[in-house]
Structures are given as structure tokens and as C-alpha cells.
Design an enzyme around this catalytic site. Structure first.
Site, mmCIF file in Angstrom:
data_model
loop_
_atom_site.group_PDB
_atom_site.id
_atom_site.type_symbol
_atom_site.label_atom_id
_atom_site.label_comp_id
_atom_site.label_asym_id
_atom_site.label_seq_id
_atom_site.Cartn_x
_atom_site.Cartn_y
_atom_site.Cartn_z
ATOM 1 N N ILE A 16 8.083 -3.843 -5.134
ATOM 2 C CA ILE A 16 9.521 -4.032 -4.988
ATOM 3 C C ILE A 16 10.300 -2.942 -5.719
ATOM 4 C CG2 ILE A 16 11.465 -5.540 -5.536
ATOM 5 C CD1 ILE A 16 9.823 -6.556 -3.211
ATOM 6 N N SER A 37 7.356 3.461 -15.414
ATOM 7 C CA SER A 37 5.965 3.114 -15.133
ATOM 8 C C SER A 37 5.162 3.123 -16.424
ATOM 9 C CB SER A 37 5.368 4.132 -14.144
ATOM 10 O OG SER A 37 3.986 3.915 -13.957
ATOM 11 N N ASP A 64 6.303 0.956 -21.097
ATOM 12 C CA ASP A 64 5.497 -0.262 -21.100
ATOM 13 C C ASP A 64 6.362 -1.336 -21.742
ATOM 14 O OD1 ASP A 64 3.782 -2.369 -21.584
ATOM 15 O OD2 ASP A 64 2.197 -1.143 -22.468
ATOM 16 N N ASN A 91 12.680 -4.896 -13.448
ATOM 17 C CA ASN A 91 11.835 -5.277 -12.324
ATOM 18 C C ASN A 91 10.375 -5.527 -12.711
ATOM 19 O OD1 ASN A 91 11.136 -5.275 -9.281
ATOM 20 N ND2 ASN A 91 9.815 -3.679 -10.130
ATOM 21 N N SER A 145 12.870 -14.954 -9.168
ATOM 22 C CA SER A 145 12.186 -15.603 -8.047
ATOM 23 C C SER A 145 12.736 -17.003 -7.839
ATOM 24 C CB SER A 145 10.680 -15.696 -8.320
ATOM 25 O OG SER A 145 10.055 -16.459 -7.307
ATOM 26 N N LYS A 172 10.065 -17.190 -14.633
ATOM 27 C CA LYS A 172 11.244 -16.798 -13.864
ATOM 28 C C LYS A 172 12.428 -17.718 -14.160
ATOM 29 C CE LYS A 172 9.560 -13.168 -11.916
ATOM 30 N NZ LYS A 172 10.053 -11.817 -12.264
ATOM 31 N N THR A 203 3.130 -7.754 -1.936
ATOM 32 C CA THR A 203 2.963 -6.586 -2.809
ATOM 33 C C THR A 203 1.697 -6.775 -3.639
ATOM 34 O OG1 THR A 203 4.176 -7.498 -4.716
ATOM 35 C CG2 THR A 203 5.487 -6.381 -3.006
#
Length: 245
Positions: A16, A37, A64, A91, A145, A172, A203
Site C-alpha cells: 500500500i 524503508s 525502522d 503506513n 483498518s 488498529k 499485499t
């Protein structure tokens, strides 16, 4: 020419987050998008792949979300390089009880999940607030979510109500509370803080089991990332509209 908005997306080298980066760059080529990342090589590879498609306002940074040192280093890099942050998209997330069910004892599974999905999002947000305060239109988006909705989970006609995903679903729900907290305390400073559920998208998070495309999942996150100063704040929604708490 300086970018109109500097955007950091955590966990954006795939899934996503990658879809959000791609669609945001397509729709707003004047935005500078930083792919966050854990792995430097994967982040650089993702940014290079998008650049190769003509989406040139793209770069990457190692972050991280489970490491305060890593978060601090990413924040320092963005501050030194760009001087501000306009959009933070929290995200990064994991779903161990979806993808690795049975691999961990319950306590460890809960701890690992919350460390990324809740504690990580909180730590990144807290670190980035000073950079966002330098923006004329600061925006924060949390990838949440619908399985974190108490109202929908209380409805036993909902097939997800009894899904064996206690770590992911409760994380969530906690993330939604975290979003509301930041929306409340940052409202008077003009921040727009919202959460979005991408939907049931295939995903790596769920071993590619899903009914929607990554672009569909990214749509509402992109909308919230580009809100104007009169946009909403403190909301939980999908591309189809508001979600119940």
C-alpha cells in the site's frame, strides 16, 4: 524549484505504501516523496523503479519504526535536506496473526504487532511534529483498518467479527485512538490528522489475499494526504466514506 510539499511515507518500498507513493507522484508531480524503508537497498530500489516510470520527485530514507535511533536519524536527514515536512503517512504495519499465524506465542505476537503498528506510529509522529510545524499546511495520515472498528466488530453478522486476528485488529483500534489524540492536540495548530482503511487489498501483509487492487487501496490515503487547509481532521474513512468507530 522547491517542492510544494515534502512527504514521508513509512513502509513504502512495497504494498500500500508503494501504491500511495506512486499515485501521489502521478497526481502531484510537484510533491517530493520520501519512501521510508527499513532496508536501504529496498528503499532505493523502490524509488529508482518509480523514477524510471517518469515519477522523478522521489527519494528514500532508512527508517525502522521500532528503533528510536533510526527514527531520529531519518528525522535529522529530512530536516537537514529539506528543512520541513508537510505530510507524514504512517503506513508501516505488520499482521503476524494473518501471515504468520501459529508462529509466535500470543504475548510475543501482540508485542511485535503493537511495536510496529502502534508504538512505531506514535514514535514517528512525535519525532516529526517539529518538522510538520514548519509547514503551512501540515497533514498526518494513519493507515488503519476496518477490522479495528468496535462498532463493526460488535456486529456478529459481519464475517470479520470473529476473525482470529486479535493482535492486528486490536492494534488498529489502538491506532485509531492514537490518531484522534493527535488530531485533538494539534487541531489549533492547523494540522489535518486522519486515518484511512485501504480495504481488503492483496499485499505482502496478508500473503496477497485480497479483493482490491493496490491503487484502489491507495486512493483515500492519497486524498487525505493532499487535503487543503479547510479539510477534515479526526476522521476514520475508506474510499467509500466514513467508517464507524
Amino acid at each position: 524549484m522547491s517542492p510544494t510539499s515534502v512527504v514521508l511515507i513509512t513502509g513504502a518500498n512495497r504494498g500500500i505504501g508503494y501504491g500511495v507513493a506512486r499515485n501521489l507522484a502521478k497526481q502531484h508531480p510537484d510533491y517530493l516523496i520520501i519512501i521510508g524503508s527499513r532496508d536501504a537497498a529496498k528503499g532505493q530500489e523502490a524509488a529508482s523503479a518509480l523514477k524510471a516510470k517518469g515519477l522523478t520527485s522521489m527519494t528514500s530514507v532508512v527508517i525502522d519504526v521500532t528503533s528510536d535511533d533510526s527514527i531520529a536519524a531519518a528525522k535529522a536527514y529530512i530536516e537537514e535536506k529539506y528543512g520541513r515536512l508537510d505530510v507524514l503517512i504512517n503506513n508501516a504495519g505488520i499482521a503476524l496473526d494473518v501471515k504468520d499465524r501459529g508462529k509466535y506465542p500470543l504475548r510475543e505476537m501482540m508485542q511485535r504487532t503493537y511495536d510496529v503498528n502502534v508504538f512505531g506510529a506514535a514514535a514517528v509522529t512525535e519525532a516529526c511534529i517539529p518538522l510538520l510545524e514548519k509547514s503551512e499546511n501540515p497533514r498526518i495520515v494513519f493507515t488503519s483498518s476496518t477490522v479495528g472498528s468496535l462498532a463493526r466488530t460488535s456486529d456478529l453478522t459481519n464475517p470479520w467479527a470473529t476473525a482470529p486476528i486479535p493482535a492486528y485488529s486490536t492494534s488498529k483500534a489502538a491506532l485509531n485512538m492514537l490518531m484522534v489524540y493527535y488530531a485533538n492536540i494539534l487541531r489549533e495548530k492547523g494540522f489535518k490528522v486522519n486515518a484511512s482503511c485501504p480495504g481488503h487489498i492483496g499485499t505482502g501483509l496478508n500473503s496477497y489475499r485480497g479483493t482490491g487492487t493496490v491503487d484502489e487501496g491507495a486512493a483515500n490515503l492519497v486524498r487525505l494526504a493532499v487535503l487543503t487547509k479547510d479539510g477534515e481532521t479526526g476522521t476514520f474513512s475508506t474510499a467509500q466514506g466514513p467508517r464507524p468507530w
